[in-house]
Design an enzyme around this catalytic site. Sequence first.
Site, PDB file in Angstrom:
ATOM      1  N   TYR A 119      53.847   5.443  44.914  1.00 47.42           N
ATOM      2  CA  TYR A 119      53.454   5.304  44.111  1.00 47.42           C
ATOM      3  C   TYR A 119      53.280   5.787  42.384  1.00 47.42           C
ATOM      4  CZ  TYR A 119      50.121   3.230  47.519  1.00 47.42           C
ATOM      5  OH  TYR A 119      49.968   2.169  48.838  1.00 47.42           O
ATOM      6  N   LYS A 170      58.872  10.161  57.950  1.00 45.40           N
ATOM      7  CA  LYS A 170      60.285   9.226  58.049  1.00 45.40           C
ATOM      8  C   LYS A 170      61.180  10.374  57.398  1.00 45.40           C
ATOM      9  CE  LYS A 170      61.907   4.524  59.311  1.00 45.40           C
ATOM     10  NZ  LYS A 170      61.554   5.128  60.264  1.00 45.40           N
ATOM     11  N   ASP A 202      56.881   5.753  62.481  1.00 43.37           N
ATOM     12  CA  ASP A 202      56.515   4.865  63.578  1.00 43.37           C
ATOM     13  C   ASP A 202      56.465   4.407  64.747  1.00 43.37           C
ATOM     14  OD1 ASP A 202      58.931   5.710  63.075  1.00 43.37           O
ATOM     15  OD2 ASP A 202      60.607   4.750  63.718  1.00 43.37           O
ATOM     16  N   ASP A 226      47.573   5.064  53.061  1.00 46.56           N
ATOM     17  CA  ASP A 226      47.611   3.884  52.914  1.00 46.56           C
ATOM     18  C   ASP A 226      47.316   2.709  54.372  1.00 46.56           C
ATOM     19  OD1 ASP A 226      46.562   1.684  51.103  1.00 46.56           O
ATOM     20  OD2 ASP A 226      48.342   0.961  51.287  1.00 46.56           O
ATOM     21  N   ASP A 230      44.555   1.987  57.217  1.00 49.23           N
ATOM     22  CA  ASP A 230      44.121   0.775  57.402  1.00 49.23           C
ATOM     23  C   ASP A 230      44.757   0.231  59.074  1.00 49.23           C
ATOM     24  OD1 ASP A 230      43.777   0.379  54.865  1.00 49.23           O
ATOM     25  OD2 ASP A 230      44.250  -1.890  55.000  1.00 49.23           O
TER      26      ASP A 230
END
Length: 329
Positions: A119, A170, A202, A226, A230
């Site tokens: 971002y 990660k 993951d 983000d 969700d």
Amino acid sequence: MSEEIAVIPGDGIGQEVVPVAVDVLDAVGDFEFVHADAGDAVKAETGTALPAETREAVEAADATLFGAAGETAADVILPLRSAVESFVNIRPARAYPGVDALRPETDVVFLRENTEGVYAGHEDDLSDDLSTLTRVVTSSASRRLAEFACEFVEAGRGPDGTEGFTVTHKANVMRKTDGRFRDAVVSVADERGVETDEELMDAFATRLPLYPDDYDVVVCPNLAGDVLSDLAAGLVGGLGLLPSANVGEERGLFEPVHGTAPDIAGQGVANPGATVLSAAMLLEFLGYDEDGQRVRDAVEGVLADGPRTPDLGGDATTEQVGDAIIDRL
Ligand SMILES: NC(=O)c1ccc[n+]([C@@H]2O[C@H](COP(=O)([O-])OP(=O)(O)OC[C@H]3O[C@@H](n4cnc5c(N)ncnc54)[C@H](O)[C@@H]3O)[C@@H](O)[C@H]2O)c1
Ligand SMILES: CC(C)[C@H](C(=O)O)[C@@H](O)C(=O)O
């Protein structure tokens, strides 16, 4: 109470759910609301998605309630998060009694880094064939998030009063950036004696739906926060239920996790729950803990007994759910 609250409904269902949350705030307090515009509609009208006066209203207010913006969301919400100097986005995802949830055991709070990662990176087209994106990670922002996470669990703000947190990343692939993030977060927690465990994101995305009980507070880089929040929304009954708080040292911006929901916008059937729960977080941020809890209890009562909007299997309108919440208050 006489705090000033900037109110930005934005586009789509933002225009439908934010008025409900304003009525709820009005029912429990005596706030001064300053209405401001942002998003696709204002861009179409004026050429800019985030007018200077909206940013100024947010900077001047004690807190901001935001709905959603459409195509222009990144041009609106990212600058507004930085206008309140928020370094963390708190995203609780929990299942509620009476709501048909894929994983009713889910009760997890994501603490999302709110200033960096992709971002804050720069995206470029370098040729007809090649686009690039840089990713920004600093030890200082990662440490600041970790300090917040430690204070959060030390104050018992996590589900079940958890005393530790999970950090997900990660770093096996993004060794420099996520490696820096992981090292900074874990070292702050170690210095403060807060227990942490680590999980590659993951694997986390598989394990959360399988074993939601294993997670309480999850600290994550910006983009991971983000996506994973969700994902968690899908476990608890959908995006209509996930609130969020962008918290800075002095100011905060409160918004549902969802967007403008173009598929249902204009029908008056959006679930106002996420935005009303965001208003409860706003109340707590301003120090009105009891009022925040009252609002939460009212939402929870309506979720349990109805009326419910179609996303939760009901046939009520946004307004009917809003009225039911206010009746309970
Ligand atoms: N913070 C923001 O302003 C923000 C956040 C996410 C997406 N967006 C924008 O919103 C637009 C639509 O994005 P999207 O469709 O990917 O995500 P979305 O969150 O708007 O909708 C995803 C799905 O969830 C449902 N949903 C979302 N909120 C709901 C609610 N309150 N009640 C009932 N159902 C609800 C929608 O109907 C849709 O089926 C895009 O233009 C995107 O840029 C903005
Ligand atoms: C629209 C976008 C800029 C935003 C984000 O990525 O933070 C959204 O997905 C969210 O979750 O609030």
